[in-house]
Write a protein that holds these residues in place. Structure first.
Motif, short mmCIF file in Angstrom:
data_model
loop_
_atom_site.label_atom_id
_atom_site.label_comp_id
_atom_site.label_asym_id
_atom_site.label_seq_id
_atom_site.Cartn_x
_atom_site.Cartn_y
_atom_site.Cartn_z
N GLY A 197 0.83 -1.20 0.00
CA GLY A 197 0.00 0.00 0.00
C GLY A 197 0.87 1.24 0.00
N SER A 198 0.27 2.37 -0.29
CA SER A 198 1.02 3.63 -0.27
C SER A 198 0.97 4.21 1.15
N GLY A 199 1.60 5.34 1.31
CA GLY A 199 1.63 5.99 2.62
C GLY A 199 0.24 6.32 3.14
N THR A 200 -0.63 6.73 2.25
CA THR A 200 -1.98 7.12 2.67
C THR A 200 -2.74 5.93 3.25
N ALA A 201 -2.52 4.75 2.69
CA ALA A 201 -3.16 3.54 3.23
C ALA A 201 -2.77 3.38 4.69
N MET A 202 -1.51 3.68 5.01
CA MET A 202 -1.05 3.52 6.38
C MET A 202 -1.55 4.64 7.29
N MET A 203 -1.71 5.85 6.73
CA MET A 203 -2.32 6.94 7.50
C MET A 203 -3.74 6.52 7.91
N GLU A 204 -4.49 5.99 6.95
CA GLU A 204 -5.86 5.56 7.23
C GLU A 204 -5.86 4.40 8.23
N VAL B 54 1.86 9.50 14.18
CA VAL B 54 2.75 10.34 13.38
C VAL B 54 2.89 9.80 11.96
N ASP B 55 2.71 10.68 10.98
CA ASP B 55 3.05 10.39 9.59
C ASP B 55 4.49 10.82 9.38
N SER B 56 5.37 9.84 9.19
CA SER B 56 6.75 10.18 8.83
C SER B 56 7.09 9.61 7.46
N VAL B 57 6.11 9.70 6.55
CA VAL B 57 6.31 9.12 5.21
C VAL B 57 7.51 9.78 4.54
N SER B 58 7.58 11.12 4.62
CA SER B 58 8.67 11.81 3.93
C SER B 58 9.82 12.17 4.87
N GLY B 59 9.71 11.75 6.13
CA GLY B 59 10.79 12.04 7.08
C GLY B 59 11.71 10.85 7.28
N MET C 162 -0.33 13.88 13.91
CA MET C 162 0.47 14.94 13.27
C MET C 162 1.43 14.39 12.22
N VAL C 163 1.95 15.30 11.42
CA VAL C 163 2.88 14.96 10.35
C VAL C 163 4.28 15.38 10.79
N HIS C 164 5.22 14.46 10.69
CA HIS C 164 6.60 14.73 11.08
C HIS C 164 7.26 15.70 10.10
N ASN C 165 7.14 15.38 8.84
CA ASN C 165 7.79 16.19 7.79
C ASN C 165 6.71 16.57 6.78
N GLU C 166 6.28 17.82 6.81
CA GLU C 166 5.15 18.27 5.98
C GLU C 166 5.67 18.57 4.57
N SER D 34 7.62 3.24 1.22
CA SER D 34 8.89 2.83 0.61
C SER D 34 9.51 3.84 -0.34
N GLN D 35 8.70 4.77 -0.89
CA GLN D 35 9.16 5.51 -2.07
C GLN D 35 9.78 6.88 -1.78
N LYS D 36 10.09 7.16 -0.51
CA LYS D 36 10.70 8.46 -0.22
C LYS D 36 12.16 8.23 0.14
N SER D 37 12.57 8.55 1.38
CA SER D 37 14.00 8.40 1.68
C SER D 37 14.44 6.94 1.75
N GLN E 145 -0.78 20.30 3.66
CA GLN E 145 -1.73 19.47 2.92
C GLN E 145 -1.85 18.07 3.51
N PHE E 146 -0.75 17.52 4.07
CA PHE E 146 -0.85 16.17 4.61
C PHE E 146 -1.57 16.16 5.97
N GLY E 147 -1.49 17.25 6.70
CA GLY E 147 -2.32 17.40 7.89
C GLY E 147 -3.79 17.45 7.50
N ASP E 148 -4.08 18.18 6.42
CA ASP E 148 -5.45 18.21 5.88
C ASP E 148 -5.92 16.81 5.51
N ARG E 149 -5.00 16.01 4.94
CA ARG E 149 -5.37 14.65 4.54
C ARG E 149 -5.77 13.82 5.76
N PHE E 150 -5.04 13.99 6.86
CA PHE E 150 -5.40 13.27 8.10
C PHE E 150 -6.81 13.66 8.56
#
Ligand SMILES: *Cc1c(COP(=O)(O)O)cnc(C)c1O
Length: 385
Positions: free
Chosen positions: A63-70, A165-170, A136-140, A190-193, A90-95
């Motif tokens: 799944g993508s990051g959003t699947a894990m946020m949900e 915590v969403d640390s998808v991009s952190g 919250m989002v670690h890295n917005e 998987s697709q960021k750092s 925007q990612f805080g908005d997504r939450f």
């Protein structure tokens, strides 16, 4: 045979995948419940713990990051429960949208985009209300700001409220010390750092969060039920067929991070992010974030008056084969451009980014001092820490 254009992929995710990882993902499929694959999952588990800064379980999902946020919210909520979401982009908005879809009651702490969070604002809300979780989002990624998770963790010390915590991009580009900081669920992808192809979602979970998740009467979920994943993990497996080749890639990526040293990897992200920001400013581009808040992994720049962000992105792609991102949110449309420093990025990439950015600004009629961006970046790279 399928071919794709030869671009420099400089997005804030997905990122360039190193050859070594691409080769790993091209290996034949193993039995996903066989001994060899179980050994790979176990090694991923061990290595992921160190990247997350946790002694606890890390779940691996397709799944993508959003699947894990949900999933992170679905697993801890009962219908109608209250969450406090920090919204700073925007990612805080997504939450908020996800929490709404799951039928939660939502309060928000709204942070001006690009600005830091005063954690006493969270403390104040917690005195007025009881929440199942602070989210919250670690890295917005929409604003290029990294948030202080430890400060919010401190506010929640001793409380029953969880910290999600969403640390998808952190993760793997910025420091993450989940246990020390008091985070209860940290999700990533998987697709960021982690420099892998998209398709793996990750969730690290504290014992405090497991207690909440073991309740009856939760919001319904099946595929993403963390309890089922945990039961399989205890047998060394995943509940459903995992993305086998992506797990090969993830394992190779984690070995590469270990070879370079996690601290060195994060320091490289920091240095390259700082160099890119210095170069961008020297080209006359104002940063989207306030001073002192900058992310290691995403540089967000304001578009100069009279120019359109979309035009810059298009010109960079068509003329210089450099693919960067524009705005994430409607309110930023045309006003921001964003470049990732995530994963296998080098000094040479940053220098090339700035050369192409300078040329693009000049092509579009913007006055820029020749070589100013590259010089400022080289100066920043020469600073010893
Ligand atoms: C990329 C990203 C995500 C996940 O997006 P997906 O497209 O679902 O993988 C989530 N949060 C942040 C902060 C991100 O940068």
């Amino acid at each position: 045979m399928l071919t794709i254009p030869d671009y420099r992929l400089r997005l804030p995710g997905p990122t360039m995948v190193p050859e070594r990882i691409r080769q790993a993902t091209a290996l034949p499929i193993l039995n996903h419940r066989g001994a060899e694959f179980k050994a790979m999952l176990a090694e991923c588990q061990k290595r992921l713990k160190s990247v997350f800064g946790t002694a606890h379980d890390v779940l691996i999902f397709a799944g993508s990051g959003t699947a894990m946020m949900e999933a992170s919210l679905a697993n801890i909520l009962s219908p109608g429960e209250k969450v406090l979401v920090v919204v700073a982009g925007q990612f805080g908005d997504r939450f908020v949208s996800i929490a709404k879809a799951l039928g939660a009651q939502i309060d928000t702490v709204d942070v001006e985009w690009g600005h830091t969070l005063d954690s006493t604002r969270v403390a104040e809300r917690l005195r007025q209300n009881s929440y199942r979780a602070v989210v919250m989002v670690h890295n917005e990624s929409s604003t290029g700001v990294t948030y202080d998770i430890a400060a919010v963790g401190k506010v929640l010390e001793g409380a029953s409220t969880l910290l999600v915590v969403d640390s998808v991009s952190g993760l793997a580009g910025a420091e993450m010390k989940m246990d020390e900081w008091g985070a209860d669920i940290v999700v990533s992808a998987s697709q960021k750092s982690l420099m892998c192809p998209p398709g793996i979602g990750l969730a690290a979970i504290s014992p405090k969060a497991w207690k909440v998740m073991e309740r009856d009467g939760r919001v319904p979920s099946f595929f993403a039920d963390f309890r089922r994943a945990k039961a399989s993990l205890d047998k060394g497996e995943t509940p459903f067929t995992p993305p086998v080749t992506l797990v090969y890639g993830l394992l190779e990526a984690l070995r590469m991070i270990d070879e370079e040293g996690l601290d060195n990897v994060i320091e490289r992200h920091r240095r390259l992010g700082a160099a890119l920001r210095a170069g961008a400013q020297a080209l006359g581009l104002e940063l989207y974030n306030q001073p002192g808040t900058a992310s290691n992994t995403v540089t967000a720049m304001k578009v100069p008056q009279g120019l359109d962000g979309g035009t810059i992105v298009q010109h960079l792609r068509e003329r210089y084969r450099t693919v960067i991102a524009g705005a994430r949110a409607a309110r930023q449309t045309g006003k921001v451009i964003r470049i990732g420093t995530m994963g296998m990025v080098s000094e040479a990439d940053i220098i090339m980014d700035l050369r192409h950015l300078e040329a693009t600004l000049r092509d579009l009629g913007q006055p820029v001092a020749a070589g100013a961006g590259v010089r400022a970046a080289l100066d920043a790279l020469s600073v010893q820490h």
